[in-house]
Design a protein around this motif. Structure first.
Motif, mmCIF file in Angstrom:
data_model
loop_
_atom_site.group_PDB
_atom_site.id
_atom_site.type_symbol
_atom_site.label_atom_id
_atom_site.label_comp_id
_atom_site.label_asym_id
_atom_site.label_seq_id
_atom_site.Cartn_x
_atom_site.Cartn_y
_atom_site.Cartn_z
ATOM 1 N N TRP A 86 0.599 10.376 -9.959
ATOM 2 C CA TRP A 86 0.270 10.540 -10.491
ATOM 3 C C TRP A 86 1.031 9.822 -11.734
ATOM 4 C CZ3 TRP A 86 -4.010 11.414 -12.684
ATOM 5 C CH2 TRP A 86 -5.267 12.057 -11.961
ATOM 6 N N TRP A 87 2.604 10.173 -11.851
ATOM 7 C CA TRP A 87 3.588 10.112 -12.852
ATOM 8 C C TRP A 87 5.020 8.939 -12.382
ATOM 9 C CZ3 TRP A 87 1.802 11.108 -17.159
ATOM 10 C CH2 TRP A 87 1.054 11.951 -17.459
ATOM 11 N N GLY A 88 4.717 8.521 -10.935
ATOM 12 C CA GLY A 88 6.016 7.720 -10.733
ATOM 13 C C GLY A 88 7.247 8.761 -10.127
ATOM 14 N N THR B 229 0.818 -0.969 -0.203
ATOM 15 C CA THR B 229 0.250 -0.160 0.097
ATOM 16 C C THR B 229 1.470 1.394 0.289
ATOM 17 O OG1 THR B 229 -1.766 -0.897 1.260
ATOM 18 C CG2 THR B 229 -1.894 1.419 1.159
ATOM 19 N N TYR B 230 2.108 1.848 1.339
ATOM 20 C CA TYR B 230 3.301 2.177 0.363
ATOM 21 C C TYR B 230 3.360 2.894 -0.405
ATOM 22 C CZ TYR B 230 2.715 2.153 6.119
ATOM 23 O OH TYR B 230 2.619 2.495 7.272
ATOM 24 N N ALA B 231 4.141 1.093 -1.455
ATOM 25 C CA ALA B 231 3.924 1.653 -2.399
ATOM 26 C C ALA B 231 3.484 2.566 -3.603
ATOM 27 C CB ALA B 231 4.818 0.387 -2.951
ATOM 28 N N LEU B 232 2.620 2.250 -3.520
ATOM 29 C CA LEU B 232 1.193 2.559 -4.698
ATOM 30 C C LEU B 232 0.792 3.447 -4.273
ATOM 31 C CD1 LEU B 232 -1.595 -0.834 -4.785
ATOM 32 C CD2 LEU B 232 -0.264 0.048 -6.717
ATOM 33 N N GLY B 233 0.490 4.087 -2.818
ATOM 34 C CA GLY B 233 0.575 5.395 -2.256
ATOM 35 C C GLY B 233 0.882 6.308 -2.962
ATOM 36 N N THR C 201 -0.247 2.004 -13.887
ATOM 37 C CA THR C 201 -1.107 1.132 -13.106
ATOM 38 C C THR C 201 -2.404 1.662 -14.414
ATOM 39 O OG1 THR C 201 -2.318 2.781 -11.223
ATOM 40 C CG2 THR C 201 0.356 1.444 -10.716
ATOM 41 N N LEU C 202 -2.537 2.248 -14.455
ATOM 42 C CA LEU C 202 -4.144 1.786 -15.538
ATOM 43 C C LEU C 202 -3.505 1.735 -17.093
ATOM 44 C CD1 LEU C 202 -5.355 5.786 -14.239
ATOM 45 C CD2 LEU C 202 -6.474 3.055 -13.610
ATOM 46 N N VAL D 219 5.073 -2.114 -6.900
ATOM 47 C CA VAL D 219 6.500 -1.668 -7.585
ATOM 48 C C VAL D 219 6.209 -0.685 -9.369
ATOM 49 C CG1 VAL D 219 8.760 -2.333 -8.707
ATOM 50 C CG2 VAL D 219 7.714 -3.543 -6.605
ATOM 51 N N ILE D 220 5.212 -1.294 -9.677
ATOM 52 C CA ILE D 220 4.695 -0.112 -11.340
ATOM 53 C C ILE D 220 4.275 1.246 -10.307
ATOM 54 C CG2 ILE D 220 3.369 -0.584 -12.729
ATOM 55 C CD1 ILE D 220 3.659 -3.566 -13.528
ATOM 56 N N GLY D 221 3.329 0.622 -9.162
ATOM 57 C CA GLY D 221 2.759 2.171 -8.810
ATOM 58 C C GLY D 221 3.533 3.063 -8.582
ATOM 59 N N GLU D 222 4.751 2.506 -7.918
ATOM 60 C CA GLU D 222 6.016 2.919 -6.987
ATOM 61 C C GLU D 222 6.737 4.175 -8.719
ATOM 62 O OE1 GLU D 222 8.644 3.181 -3.735
ATOM 63 O OE2 GLU D 222 7.819 1.639 -4.885
ATOM 64 N N GLU D 223 7.123 3.591 -9.533
ATOM 65 C CA GLU D 223 8.351 3.655 -9.849
ATOM 66 C C GLU D 223 7.322 4.286 -11.442
ATOM 67 O OE1 GLU D 223 10.512 0.931 -11.191
ATOM 68 O OE2 GLU D 223 11.955 0.576 -8.518
ATOM 69 N N LEU D 224 5.807 4.149 -11.530
ATOM 70 C CA LEU D 224 5.374 4.237 -12.995
ATOM 71 C C LEU D 224 4.339 4.992 -12.050
ATOM 72 C CD1 LEU D 224 5.756 1.776 -15.922
ATOM 73 C CD2 LEU D 224 7.725 3.623 -15.268
#
Length: 412
Positions: free
Chosen positions: A287-289, A279-283, A323-324, A313-318
């Motif tokens: 918008w753009w990582g 959850t921390y990583a996604l949050g 993710t969308l 990891v995708i959410g954190e970096e990108l």
């Protein structure tokens, strides 16, 4: 070998109408849409005979490419710790991807009749491997689950992943041979239900609850498309809930995992740790990582960052955009798969396509649901994206089968 013209849910024995062929102008479907849709360029592209083929191929290759990039990023720290090189795990995934793409391209040229001939050999071969996993000295225990077979060097085989494709082909072939008889319960369920229960029992004996659920979902999805009554699924769901309750009572760790899912904040350093860090990583991506390779959670904070929890990891970096994009690609892949099932006039193709669609879409939902805290964590990888050859290769092989169904001018 083609079956009589039957299409879609309840098509067998229910009198449901056939889909309108794509080359029929101004269909009733288009009439319900805005007038401009009839002349929209996108409509003409989607009506092209090869549209489904290229939607399948394009979404698959994009997800695979994204997966290779993210495995390289997410596994770099773990790879350095274990092997002393940041690219070892990524290199193995690239090898798995190359083997899988070759298998997909070969499968895309296999005629439908040959897929049907593979039904029984594939099922029997999978059953032998599932039994072999349970034999001490052959099966290997990893993370508390005996569901691996050592091959050579660092490589292992997980038979339950290949069983998914075998079960899809076998159920589709059995039911396609019974066209015209599927309105009778004995023909609809025998031998499909007892054989599937046996396969599920073998996978469950390995401790692999996630793949047990996915195999049950594949069976249910194919039966649904074949026209099974809804009361059958009510019974299957009830039996499944009873089985889950019994298995949870017999294994305390499953109870703890369920409790951690309900309230991860109650034990954030143990049972709820992985979900909390995900959850921390996604949050933290916004918008753009934070940038490709610049994520912090993969530095030991997030367990299984390159496998089951690669989506955070995708959410954190990108970021949210990344993710969308992943969700959009999976939506395109699922839409193309079920479109192929609906448009085909071959019952085997209908059922096999629906089975693969339930497999890939179901596995995606289970993985993302666990990552987002909507479902318990079951250790299911994200198809085409997470690290692991035992998941990637059979998935690409299954998509190759779909490509053989969708290819214009295919041989039957």
């Amino acid at each position: 070998m083609s079956s009589p013209t039957t299409t879609g849910r309840g098509a067998v024995g229910s009198g449901s109408p056939k889909p309108v062929p794509s080359d029929v102008p101004h269909s009733s479907v288009d009439a319900a849409r805005p007038a401009g849709w009839r002349h929209h360029p996108l409509r003409h592209l989607l009506q092209h005979p090869a549209a489904t083929y290229y939607l399948l191929l394009g979404s698959t290759l994009l997800l695979l490419t994204l997966g290779l990039v993210m495995v390289w990023s997410a596994s770099s720290v773990e790879s350095i710790k274990v092997f002393g090189s940041s690219g070892t795990l990524a290199g193995r995934q690239a090898l798995f991807a190359a083997l899988g793409v070759v298998a997909m391209l070969v499968a895309s040229r296999v005629p439908v009749r040959w897929w049907r001939r593979l039904a029984w050999p594939a099922l029997l071969g999978s059953a032998v491997l599932l039994v072999a996993v349970l034999i001490p000295g052959i099966g290997v225990v990893v993370a508390g689950q005996r569901n691996w077979i050592e091959l050579f060097g660092p490589f292992r085989l997980q038979p339950s992943e290949f069983t998914k494709l075998a079960l899809v082909i076998w159920i589709a072939d059995i039911l396609a041979r019974k066209v015209g008889l599927l309105d009778r319960w004995n023909h609809l369920l025998i031998p499909v239900l007892p054989v599937c229960i046996g396969v599920l029992g073998l996978v469950l004996a390995e401790g692999d609850f996630g793949n047990t659920f996915l195999l049950a979902l594949i069976m249910s999805g194919v039966l649904f498309v074949a026209g099974a009554p809804l009361r059958l699924f009510a019974g299957l769901i009830a039996a499944g809930l009873v089985a889950v309750a019994a298995l949870s009572a017999l294994a305390p760790y499953r109870v703890r995992r369920f409790q951690s899912w309900l309230d991860p904040a109650a034990d954030p350093l143990h049972g709820g740790y992985q979900l909390t860090q995900g959850t921390y990583a996604l949050g933290s991506g916004g918008w753009w990582g934070v940038g490709l390779g610049a994520g912090k959670e993969k530095w030991g904070a997030l367990p299984e960052a390159h496998t089951d929890f690669i989506f955070p990891v995708i959410g954190e970096e990108l970021g949210l955009i990344g993710t969308l994009a992943v969700l959009l690609l999976f939506a395109v892949l699922a839409t193309a798969t079920f479109r192929l099932s609906r448009q085909s006039h071959d019952l085997f193709v209908q059922l096999a396509s629906a089975g693969v669609g339930c497999w890939i879409l179901g596995q995606t939902v289970v993985n993302l649901g666990a990552v987002l805290g909507l479902l318990p964590i079951t250790g299911v990888p994200l198809p085409l994206v997470s690290y692991g050859g035992s998941s990637l290769v059979p998935t690409l092989l299954a998509i190759g089968m779909l490509l053989s169904f969708a290819r214009p001018g295919r041989r039957t």
